[in-house]
Scaffold this motif. Structure first.
Motif, PDB file in Angstrom:
ATOM      1  N   VAL A  30      14.110 -10.018  -7.683  1.00  0.00           N
ATOM      2  CA  VAL A  30      13.369 -10.844  -6.740  1.00  0.00           C
ATOM      3  C   VAL A  30      12.189 -10.042  -6.213  1.00  0.00           C
ATOM      4  CG1 VAL A  30      13.455 -12.127  -4.581  1.00  0.00           C
ATOM      5  CG2 VAL A  30      15.437 -12.121  -6.096  1.00  0.00           C
ATOM      6  N   ALA A  31      10.997 -10.382  -6.668  1.00  0.00           N
ATOM      7  CA  ALA A  31       9.795  -9.673  -6.233  1.00  0.00           C
ATOM      8  C   ALA A  31       9.577  -9.864  -4.738  1.00  0.00           C
ATOM      9  CB  ALA A  31       8.583 -10.167  -7.011  1.00  0.00           C
ATOM     10  N   GLY A  32       9.348  -8.775  -4.026  1.00  0.00           N
ATOM     11  CA  GLY A  32       9.087  -8.831  -2.599  1.00  0.00           C
ATOM     12  C   GLY A  32      10.306  -8.635  -1.732  1.00  0.00           C
ATOM     13  N   PRO A  37       8.761  -4.568   5.954  1.00  0.00           N
ATOM     14  CA  PRO A  37       8.521  -5.755   6.792  1.00  0.00           C
ATOM     15  C   PRO A  37       7.141  -5.770   7.438  1.00  0.00           C
ATOM     16  CG  PRO A  37      10.686  -4.801   7.243  1.00  0.00           C
ATOM     17  CD  PRO A  37       9.966  -3.828   6.373  1.00  0.00           C
ATOM     18  N   ASP A  38       6.606  -4.581   7.728  1.00  0.00           N
ATOM     19  CA  ASP A  38       5.282  -4.501   8.353  1.00  0.00           C
ATOM     20  C   ASP A  38       4.150  -4.551   7.326  1.00  0.00           C
ATOM     21  OD1 ASP A  38       6.398  -4.273  10.915  1.00  0.00           O
ATOM     22  OD2 ASP A  38       6.648  -2.110  10.664  1.00  0.00           O
ATOM     23  N   LYS A  39       4.494  -4.373   6.041  1.00  0.00           N
ATOM     24  CA  LYS A  39       3.507  -4.442   4.949  1.00  0.00           C
ATOM     25  C   LYS A  39       2.316  -3.522   5.208  1.00  0.00           C
ATOM     26  CE  LYS A  39       5.165  -9.120   4.502  1.00  0.00           C
ATOM     27  NZ  LYS A  39       6.101  -8.909   5.659  1.00  0.00           N
ATOM     28  N   LYS A  40       2.638  -2.296   5.582  1.00  0.00           N
ATOM     29  CA  LYS A  40       1.593  -1.339   5.966  1.00  0.00           C
ATOM     30  C   LYS A  40       0.651  -1.013   4.818  1.00  0.00           C
ATOM     31  CE  LYS A  40       4.685   1.561   7.616  1.00  0.00           C
ATOM     32  NZ  LYS A  40       5.882   0.733   7.815  1.00  0.00           N
ATOM     33  N   ALA A  41       1.165  -0.865   3.607  1.00  0.00           N
ATOM     34  CA  ALA A  41       0.302  -0.534   2.472  1.00  0.00           C
ATOM     35  C   ALA A  41      -0.669  -1.671   2.182  1.00  0.00           C
ATOM     36  CB  ALA A  41       1.154  -0.223   1.242  1.00  0.00           C
ATOM     37  N   ALA A  78       6.122 -10.518  -0.715  1.00  0.00           N
ATOM     38  CA  ALA A  78       6.893 -10.831   0.487  1.00  0.00           C
ATOM     39  C   ALA A  78       6.054 -11.637   1.477  1.00  0.00           C
ATOM     40  CB  ALA A  78       7.379  -9.533   1.142  1.00  0.00           C
ATOM     41  N   PHE A  79       4.788 -11.280   1.607  1.00  0.00           N
ATOM     42  CA  PHE A  79       3.906 -11.984   2.543  1.00  0.00           C
ATOM     43  C   PHE A  79       3.681 -13.420   2.103  1.00  0.00           C
ATOM     44  CE2 PHE A  79      -0.422 -12.794   4.370  1.00  0.00           C
ATOM     45  CZ  PHE A  79      -0.035 -12.761   5.703  1.00  0.00           C
ATOM     46  N   VAL A 231      13.589 -14.241  -0.834  1.00  0.00           N
ATOM     47  CA  VAL A 231      12.808 -13.187  -0.188  1.00  0.00           C
ATOM     48  C   VAL A 231      12.968 -13.255   1.323  1.00  0.00           C
ATOM     49  CG1 VAL A 231      10.524 -12.159   0.082  1.00  0.00           C
ATOM     50  CG2 VAL A 231      11.140 -13.261  -2.067  1.00  0.00           C
ATOM     51  N   THR A 232      12.754 -14.430   1.895  1.00  0.00           N
ATOM     52  CA  THR A 232      12.824 -14.590   3.350  1.00  0.00           C
ATOM     53  C   THR A 232      14.231 -14.907   3.837  1.00  0.00           C
ATOM     54  OG1 THR A 232      12.331 -16.956   3.188  1.00  0.00           O
ATOM     55  CG2 THR A 232      10.456 -15.451   3.402  1.00  0.00           C
TER      56      THR A 232
END
Length: 360
Positions: A30-32, A37-41, A78-79, A231-232
């Motif tokens: 499952v991609a993501g 969770p903060d998706k900093k990159a 994920a986003f 994912v969510t």
């Protein structure tokens, strides 16, 4: 429209391989899922974020999709699962090969059993208004989730239009999470126990009328009416007017009543929807597990032409014990927004008070 050497479009399997779509399979991961969770990159490269509505649809600036790192692509997956659909402008360097590269990071790429595809890559389907005569019924102007008739329907779709109409041609998305969340508790419980049959019927009709050969089997599949996004973990309604033929295990009249009601909500509730106006170099990526979309067929006689890569996901499932909802996740976000608004109002009132005292 005949295929020419210049356009490199394969219209039907008489010009290619009749078993290409038979190799379609499901994602093995499952991609993501499990991304930061903060998706900093990902957001380290974002220069501007525009949310089209609170719960669905975001436009990101500063991102070059052709230059994403593996970590950024996982965080983007994920986003997208959270926001439903994400748009990017000025992606001229995202050509066919780069679309394939990005989609392949997230899962096996789907080969459509009927829609014309790129000669070099059968996974790249061609959406060209010149291939869709005005009288032909097609899914580009009807609400749907991509290839939901497959045993493992699409997780993500990546679409870029290279030819944009001078006017019209927008695309609209609807939020499947919100459709579920706003149902009454009794209806939620009822729907969670149902499955529905998704079919390739519209393609069979087109094939019968045109004699066009397919690139592989036209599948029918049964999926849960309420689906868990892996994912969510959020619940979403998973029926659509184009591919969902019937609710399993109920009478035809009851099936029609259920599907008509869900279709009405999906297509008419404007607060669930976002609308995107295309520009040259724009790209849309959306999660088919939790959104529905439709093209707006208002641009003729102008031409709209683009390429789509469709990523195959997992077999749809509903996890009754472990699923959550977007509404529950959003509650915390809403409290944060209200707290910021109240703090800003308080700070302004205090500043106004100090200014008044100084003046006096």
């Amino acid at each position: 429209m005949a295929t020419t050497a210049a356009d490199k479009i394969i219209l039907d399997a008489s010009q290619g391989d009749e078993s290409l779509a038979d190799r379609n399979t499901h994602a093995t991961r499952v991609a993501g899922k499990g991304a930061d969770p903060d998706k900093k990159a990902l957001f380290a490269s974002v220069t501007k974020r525009i949310d089209y509505s609170p719960k669905i649809g975001t436009e990101l600036h500063g991102i070059r999709l052709s230059q994403l790192t593996e970590q950024q692509s996982e965080e983007l997956a994920a986003f997208i699962a959270e926001r439903g659909v994400v748009w990017f402008r000025d992606q001229d360097d995202l050509d066919r090969k780069e679309q394939v590269k990005l989609g392949s990071r997230w899962g096996p790429l789907h080969v459509h059993p009927l829609v014309p595809h790129d000669q070099e890559s059968p996974e790249v389907i061609v959406l060209d208004s010149r291939l869709s005569p005005p009288g032909r019924y097609n899914t580009n102007n009807s609400w749907h989730s991509d290839v939901s008739f497959e045993p493992a329907p699409s997780s993500f779709s990546i679409l870029k239009f290279d030819v944009i109409p001078e006017a019209g041609g927008d695309t609209v998305w609807s939020n499947g999470y919100a459709v579920y969340d706003d149902l009454s508790p009794a209806i939620k419980t009822f729907l969670e126990g149902l499955t529905a049959t998704h079919t390739s019927d519209i393609f069979r009709i087109f094939q019968a009328n045109t004699g066009r050969k397919t690139f592989g089997k036209l599948n029918d599949s049964s999926h849960p009416v309420v689906r868990t996004n892996p994912v969510t973990g959020w619940k979403s309604i998973f029926t659509n007017p184009v591919f969902t033929r019937e609710i399993d295990g109920v009478s035809a009249q009851e099936s029609k009543w259920i599907l008509d009601y869900l279709t009405d909500v999906i297509t008419k509730r404007l607060d669930y929807q976002v609308r995107f106006h295309w520009e040259k170099g724009s790209v849309a990526i959306w999660d088919n597990r939790s959104t529905f979309h439709t093209g707006v067929a208002d641009f003729r006689p102008h031409i709209r032409q683009g390429l789509r890569v469709t990523v195959s996901g997992e077999k749809p499932y509903f996890d009754k014990e472990n699923s959550s909802t977007q509404a529950k996740a959003w509650a915390a976000t809403a409290k944060t927004i209200v707290a910021k608004q109240e703090a800003a109002e308080k700070a302004k009132a205090e500043a106004d008070g100090r200014a008044s005292a100084t003046t006096a």
